[in-house]
Enzyme design. Structure first.
Site, short mmCIF file in Angstrom:
data_model
loop_
_atom_site.label_atom_id
_atom_site.label_comp_id
_atom_site.label_asym_id
_atom_site.label_seq_id
_atom_site.Cartn_x
_atom_site.Cartn_y
_atom_site.Cartn_z
N CYS B 118 77.32 54.42 64.15
CA CYS B 118 75.87 54.39 64.10
C CYS B 118 75.22 54.63 65.46
O CYS B 118 74.05 54.97 65.55
CB CYS B 118 75.42 53.07 63.50
N HIS B 267 68.46 53.91 63.89
CA HIS B 267 69.55 54.12 62.95
C HIS B 267 69.11 53.54 61.61
O HIS B 267 68.57 52.43 61.56
CB HIS B 267 70.82 53.42 63.45
N ASN B 297 72.59 55.12 54.04
CA ASN B 297 73.02 54.99 55.44
C ASN B 297 74.14 56.01 55.67
O ASN B 297 75.23 55.89 55.12
CB ASN B 297 73.52 53.55 55.66
#
Lengths: 78, 353
Positions: B118, B267, B297
Site C-alpha cells: 500500500c 491509499h 482496495n
C-alpha cells in the site's frame, strides 16, 4: 468518561440496546460483537476520547468489563 | 556545477482485469455473509479480479502499452523500469526483467522489482525522483501490479470483500511538463510484519514443506498458511498511530498547512478507515477523494488509480499530497505540484497475449 458512556458506545457500535450490555457478560456471547464491530468501537474510542486499543489488547478481552477496565485505565486523568 | 534536475510525472494510467465480482455475487456464494452491511462499511460494491492465467505482470504490461499508445512517450526513451508487486510471476527472475523484454524497452534500461504494498507507489516515486535528480536515468517507467486475489481463500470474508486486482503505469521524466515530485517522506516498522502476511511460499516456510491445513477463525473465516492473512484490528491501530504523524511530517518538511493543500489522495484501504482518518486529521471531505466502490482496495494501485480518476478536476499548480500505508508495516507520503500530465483514463479490459 463514565461506565455508562462506554456502555452506550458499545451499544452504538453493536447496534443493540444498551440494556443488553452487562459488565460480566462475555464478549463471545454477543453475536454482533465481530471484527467489524471492533473496528467501530476502536474508531469511536479514538474519536471521542483519543484512546487507542491494540490488537493484542483486544485479543485478551473476555468480558465487557475487561474492555471497560482497559479503556478507563488508558483515559487521561480528569 | 550541473544544473538541477527535477522529476515530473508526465503520463499516468491504469488497467483493470475484466472479471467483475459484485457484492451480490459474494452474497449468493456465502449466504451467511452480511454483504449489505459490509458494503456500507467498506464502501466497496464490486471488485475486478484477474483471470486464472492473468498475472500482475500481464496487467502492468497492458497498463504500460496503453500509455505508450497515447503517443506522448516512446518506449525507446525509457531507461529505467521499476515494478512494484507482491505477486511476481516467478520467485526469480524479477518480473521487471520479463517486462523489459515484453514491452520492447531498450536493453540499456535498468529493471528491478520492489516488494511493497500500500506504500509502494510513494516508494516508486521517491526512487524515480532519486534516479532522475542524480542523472542515473532520464525516463523512469513505474509500474504497479497486484493480484492479492490469488492468495485469498474464497471463504475468508475478512479479505475477500476488500481486495481487488489492478495495475497502473506512470512515466517520470526530468525537466519536462508534468506533475513535479516535490518531496517525499517514508517510514517502516517491521514489528507489524505478521498483521498482513502470506506465511507460506518464501524461503522461511517453503511451499510444499507443510501440509496445507485450513483453519476456521473466530469470525468463521477459513484460510490456510499459504493464503493471505489480515489482522484488521492491528492494521487499524497501526494507521491511527502512524498516518496522522506521517502527514504532519510531510507538511512540516514542505512548510505547508492543510489549507495550502488542494487534494489529499490516501491509499484506499476501505471507506470506514479512510473516513475515520480524514475526520481525525480534520480534513474537509471535498479534498479527500474516495475511489473504492467499483474496484475495492487494490493495494499499491489505489493511489495512482485514484489520481488518474480525479485528474480532470486538477489544475496546474495544485498541491497534492499522496499518502500510502500498510503491509510491512511500511508508509510514505509525497507532495506533487500538478502540471500537464497525459492521463489515460479508460481502463482497458483483459487482453490475452
Amino acid at each position: 468518561m463514565t461506565n455508562d458512556e462506554l456502555t452506550e458506545l458499545f451499544a452504538e457500535a453493536l447496534e443493540v440496546d444498551a440494556s443488553s450490555i452487562q459488565p460480566e457478560k462475555a464478549i463471545a456471547e454477543f453475536e454482533e460483537w465481530n471484527s467489524l464491530a471492533w473496528l467501530t468501537i476502536m474508531s469511536l474510542l479514538d474519536e471521542r476520547y483519543g484512546i487507542q486499543l491494540t490488537g493484542p489488547e483486544i485479543q485478551s478481552f473476555v468480558t465487557v468489563n475487561d474492555v471497560i477496565e482497559k479503556v478507563t485505565a488508558k483515559a487521561p486523568a480528569a | 556545477m550541473k544544473d538541477e534536475v527535477s522529476a515530473f510525472i508526465t503520463d499516468l494510467g491504469y488497467f483493470l482485469p475484466a472479471r467483475l465480482v459484485t457484492n451480490r455475487d459474494l452474497q449468493a456464494e456465502n449466504p451467511a455473509w452480511d454483504m449489505e452491511r459490509i458494503g456500507k462499511k467498506t464502501g466497496i460494491n464490486s471488485r475486478r479480479i484477474a483471470a486464472d492465467d492473468e498475472t500482475a505482470a500481464d496487467m502492468a504490461f497492458a497498463a504500460a502499452e496503453r500509455l505508450f499508445a497515447q503517443g506522448r512517450v516512446h518506449r525507446s526513451e525509457i531507461d529505467y523500469l521499476l515494478f512494484c508487486t507482491q505477486s511476481p510471476d516467478y520467485m526469480l527472475p524479477a518480473s521487471a526483467c520479463i517486462l523489459q523484454h515484453r514491452l520492447g524497452l531498450p536493453v540499456n534500461c535498468g529493471a528491478i522489482d520492489f516488494n511493497q504494498g500500500c506504500s509502494g507507489f510513494i516508494y516508486g516515486l521517491q526512487l524515480a525522483n532519486a534516479l532522475i535528480s542524480s542523472r542515473s536515468a532520464s525516463n523512469v517507467l513505474l509500474l504497479t501490479g497486484e493480484t492479492y486475489s490469488k492468495y485469498i481463500h474464497p471463504l475468508d470474508r475478512s479479505v475477500r470483500v476488500l481486495f481487488g486486482d489492478a495495475a497502473t503505469a506512470t512515466v517520470i521524466g526530468g525537466n519536462r511538463p508534468g506533475a513535479r515530485i516535490v518531496t517525499s517522506v517514508v517510514g517502516t516498522d517491521g514489528s507489524g510484519c505478521q498483521s498482513l502476511i502470506v506465511p507460506i511460499g518464501g524461503a522461511r516456510r517453503p511451499s510444499g514443506s507443510e501440509s496445507p491445513q485450513e483453519v476456521c477463525d473466530e469470525n468463521g473465516s477459513i484460510r490456510g498458511a499459504a493464503n493471505l492473512f489480515m489482522d484488521g484490528q492491528e492494521l487499524f491501530a497501526f494507521t491511527l498511530k502512524r498516518v496522522p504523524d506521517l502527514v504532519g511530517r510531510l507538511l512540516a518538511e514542505t512548510g505547508l498547512t492543510v489549507g495550502d493543500v488542494d487534494l489529499f489522495v490516501f491509499h484506499q484501504a476501505n471507506e470506514f478507515m479512510n473516513e475515520h482518518l480524514r475526520r481525525k486529521m480534520l480534513l474537509p471531505k471535498e479534498k479527500v477523494p474516495l475511489s473504492l466502490d467499483d474496484v475495492g482496495n487494490t493495494v499499491s494501485n489505489t493511489i495512482p488509480l485514484t489520481l488518474s480518476r480525479i485528474s480532470g478536476q486538477l489544475a496546474p499548480g495544485n498541491k497534492i499530497v499522496l499518502v500510502g500505508f500498510g503491509v510491512g508495516y511500511s508508509w510514505g507520503a509525497c507532495l506533487l505540484e500538478w502540471g500537464e500530465v497525459g492521463v489515460c483514463n479508460e481502463p482497458g479490459t483483459s487482453q490475452k497475449q
